[in-house]
Scaffold this active site. Structure first.
Site, PDB file in Angstrom:
ATOM      1  N   GLU A 176     -44.974   0.392  91.786  1.00  0.00           N
ATOM      2  CA  GLU A 176     -43.887   0.491  90.799  1.00  0.00           C
ATOM      3  C   GLU A 176     -42.740   1.373  91.294  1.00  0.00           C
ATOM      4  O   GLU A 176     -41.851   1.747  90.529  1.00  0.00           O
ATOM      5  CB  GLU A 176     -44.454   1.003  89.473  1.00  0.00           C
ATOM      6  CG  GLU A 176     -45.504   0.079  88.858  1.00  0.00           C
ATOM      7  CD  GLU A 176     -44.909  -1.164  88.182  1.00  0.00           C
ATOM      8  OE1 GLU A 176     -43.922  -1.044  87.445  1.00  0.00           O
ATOM      9  OE2 GLU A 176     -45.452  -2.275  88.404  1.00  0.00           O
ATOM     10  N   HIS A 256     -45.491   4.294  83.014  1.00  0.00           N
ATOM     11  CA  HIS A 256     -45.126   4.888  84.308  1.00  0.00           C
ATOM     12  C   HIS A 256     -45.246   6.398  84.205  1.00  0.00           C
ATOM     13  O   HIS A 256     -45.049   6.958  83.124  1.00  0.00           O
ATOM     14  CB  HIS A 256     -43.659   4.561  84.677  1.00  0.00           C
ATOM     15  CG  HIS A 256     -43.404   3.143  85.077  1.00  0.00           C
ATOM     16  ND1 HIS A 256     -42.318   2.426  84.621  1.00  0.00           N
ATOM     17  CD2 HIS A 256     -44.082   2.308  85.899  1.00  0.00           C
ATOM     18  CE1 HIS A 256     -42.339   1.199  85.149  1.00  0.00           C
ATOM     19  NE2 HIS A 256     -43.401   1.109  85.918  1.00  0.00           N
ATOM     20  N   CYS A 377     -35.337   6.000  84.031  1.00  0.00           N
ATOM     21  CA  CYS A 377     -35.661   4.645  84.505  1.00  0.00           C
ATOM     22  C   CYS A 377     -34.441   4.012  85.156  1.00  0.00           C
ATOM     23  O   CYS A 377     -34.574   3.178  86.050  1.00  0.00           O
ATOM     24  CB  CYS A 377     -36.054   3.735  83.347  1.00  0.00           C
ATOM     25  SG  CYS A 377     -37.465   4.276  82.421  1.00  0.00           S
TER      26      CYS A 377
HETATM   27  O1  SUG Z   1     -41.124  -2.384  83.406  1.00  0.00           O
HETATM   28  N1  SUG Z   1     -39.099  -2.994  80.591  1.00  0.00           N
HETATM   29  C1  SUG Z   1     -39.370  -2.226  81.792  1.00  0.00           C
HETATM   30  C2  SUG Z   1     -38.973  -0.772  81.606  1.00  0.00           C
HETATM   31  C3  SUG Z   1     -39.028  -0.020  82.892  1.00  0.00           C
HETATM   32  C4  SUG Z   1     -38.852   1.445  82.708  1.00  0.00           C
HETATM   33  N2  SUG Z   1     -38.848   2.086  83.962  1.00  0.00           N
HETATM   34  C5  SUG Z   1     -39.369   3.292  84.217  1.00  0.00           C
HETATM   35  N3  SUG Z   1     -40.188   3.893  83.407  1.00  0.00           N
HETATM   36  N4  SUG Z   1     -39.094   3.830  85.363  1.00  0.00           N
HETATM   37  C6  SUG Z   1     -40.839  -2.326  82.193  1.00  0.00           C
HETATM   38  O2  SUG Z   1     -41.701  -2.310  81.308  1.00  0.00           O
HETATM   39  C7  SUG Z   1     -38.857  -5.038  79.281  1.00  0.00           C
HETATM   40  C8  SUG Z   1     -38.273  -6.407  79.454  1.00  0.00           C
HETATM   41  C9  SUG Z   1     -38.392  -7.284  78.240  1.00  0.00           C
HETATM   42  O3  SUG Z   1     -39.332  -7.120  77.484  1.00  0.00           O
HETATM   43  O4  SUG Z   1     -37.511  -8.166  78.074  1.00  0.00           O
HETATM   44  C10 SUG Z   1     -39.116  -4.318  80.592  1.00  0.00           C
HETATM   45  O5  SUG Z   1     -39.322  -4.962  81.605  1.00  0.00           O
END
Ligand code: SUG
Length: 453
Positions: A176, A256, A377
């Site tokens: 990730e 994460h 993020c």
């Molecule tokens: O991977 N959300 C992302 C958010 C990422 C956050 N990043 C960090 N914590 N570094 C994920 O879960 C949602 C997309 C949707 O549902 O349309 C999404 O992918």
């Protein structure tokens, strides 16, 4: 000549396909926003305003481009055939969730773009990048070819930068990126300690043995992936630490590590529920930092002060810890932290404590937050020295004028309402194409979108 090192924050520019599809189980905000109408224009402007605010405070801020969407190649690989329009319509009709995945703007969360090891930590004194394979979620697993391409264009000078291929696409090697990685150092230019936080051991080796995994949600990052990245980046074993995430936190929505811990230089700001074995993890980290010649400083938040639920709702730890040019640290938090009375009271207490965090800055990032993406993020930290900075290609640094150019571009091309139903609309697809063609020249990254994944 003494080279100065700086932390440059590369934020993901929100793409025109930002929408709410509920694609990320284990990410509470994503699941609960499913089917809502998004506002891609507002999302992109909120991100750009955060970038400008940091640039205006004297910090180095840059941008990473959105990916081309819809990802027709993904849909075709999944059996949809015919013209682009036929592909979209069939996907909308038969498998709307696949269409959403192929249209996801998830590359905006740049903390998941790659793991980055700066040159003071690597054997060949180059900056190493490994794009994350993100294979825990279909919509994210399509990111790495485009991320690799963007990184190759921006960091293409091989005298200074190494872009490794993403790890093989296997659940055993779920990676990730920087969201599960923290770097500690006395100063950016000195050798640091790199800490990899993993959720599970796919092959049951070493530290992976004998642990219960999360029961409700999947742990995304594996120990095997973290170890592979550390090897590829040629990190010194005595300055590399692997810590296991707390499965109970993953089950509470901490998908994460950067949802429950954040670091900057020698400071770790974290919650007591972040790690599987807090004292063992901290001891390993302290020992590695002491070996590298500096003391680890911690700001630990207890369960009694902030519950797991409050931290997931507010994203307190998904904040950015930044060193101000005038000295002292700034904590950049999302607006939700001031809306939660317990988190807000904690922030007031933190500011009164006389500790290293001197200032709290609040930003409205609601569009991204509703998909589980907070300030941390949205950014990828890249520590660069003056020569490496000069070798960065493209017009990616954000200052007032670049902010104005990108803001105009967003206002011109982005919709204010987007629903999953709109994703097969040919007019919208044409709009996105035109927007990205123009962005390629705005950012001076020729070829960025020529090669469609
Ligand atoms: O991977 N959300 C992302 C958010 C990422 C956050 N990043 C960090 N914590 N570094 C994920 O879960 C949602 C997309 C949707 O549902 O349309 C999404 O992918």
């Amino acid at each position: 000549m003494t080279l100065h090192f700086h932390e440059v924050n590369f934020d993901g520019l929100v793409g025109p396909s930002h929408h709410y599809a509920g694609l990320s189980s284990g990410n509470m905000a994503s699941t609960s926003s499913r089917g809502e109408v998004s506002n891609p224009r507002e999302a992109a402007l909120q991100g750009l305003d955060k970038m400008l605010a940091l640039a205006e405070r004297g910090l180095l801020q840059a941008v990473l481009p959105p990916h081309h969407r819809p990802d027709f190649a993904l849909l075709r690989r999944l059996g949809f055939a015919g013209s682009d329009q036929q592909v979209l319509l069939a996907a909308q009709l038969e498998e709307p969730a696949l269409l959403c995945a192929a249209c996801s703007a998830s590359a905006m969360w740049a903390a998941n773009t790659a793991t980055v090891s700066p040159s003071p930590d690597t054997l060949d004194a180059r900056v190493h990048f490994t794009p994350a394979n993100l294979n825990a979620k279909l919509h994210r697993s399509q990111e790495h070819p485009s991320s690799t391409r963007a990184l190759q264009l921006i960091f293409g000078d091989t005298r200074h930068f190494v872009i490794h291929p993403a790890l093989p696409d296997s659940g055993a090697l779920g990676d990730e990126g920087a969201a599960n990685h923290m770097r500690f150092a006395r100063s950016h230019g000195e050798p640091g300690v790199e800490c990899f936080v993993f959720g599970r051991s796919a092959l049951g080796q070493g530290q992976g043995q004998g642990f219960d995994g999360p029961r409700r949600f999947q742990a995304r990052q594996t120990l095997e992936a973290s170890r592979a990245v550390a090897r590829k980046h040629t990190l010194a074993p005595d300055r590399t630490v692997f810590i296991r995430q707390n499965p109970a936190a993953i089950d509470a929505g901490v998908f994460h590590n950067d949802v429950i811990a954040v670091s900057h230089l020698n400071l770790l700001f974290y919650h007591e529920d972040a790690f599987w074995d807090e004292s063992e993890g901290l001891a390993a980290l302290q020992q590695a930092c002491a070996g590298a010649g500096f003391d680890l400083q911690v700001v630990r938040v207890s369960r009694a002060e902030i519950s797991l639920q409050d931290l997931v709702e507010s994203y307190l730890f998904n904040s950015q810890l930044l060193e101000l040019p005038a000295g002292g640290m700034l904590l950049l938090v999302p607006a939700q932290c001031r809306e939660n009375p317990r988190v807000s009271a904690y922030l007031d207490k933190l500011l009164r404590s006389g500790g290293p965090i001197r200032e709290v800055a609040v930003f409205d990032l609601r569009q991204s937050m509703r998909n589980g993406g907070g300030p941390a993020c949205l950014r990828l930290r890249v520590v660069l020295n003056d020569e490496q900075m000069a070798a960065v290609r493209g017009r990616v640094l954000i200052d007032k004028s670049m902010h104005a150019v990108l803001t105009d571009w967003v206002r011109h091309h982005y919709r204010e309402r987007l629903h999953v139903q709109d994703l097969s609309d040919p007019t919208w697809v044409t709009e996105v194409d035109a927007a990205l063609r123009e962005l390629e020249s705005v950012l001076d990254l020729p070829g960025l979108y020529t090669h469609r994944n």
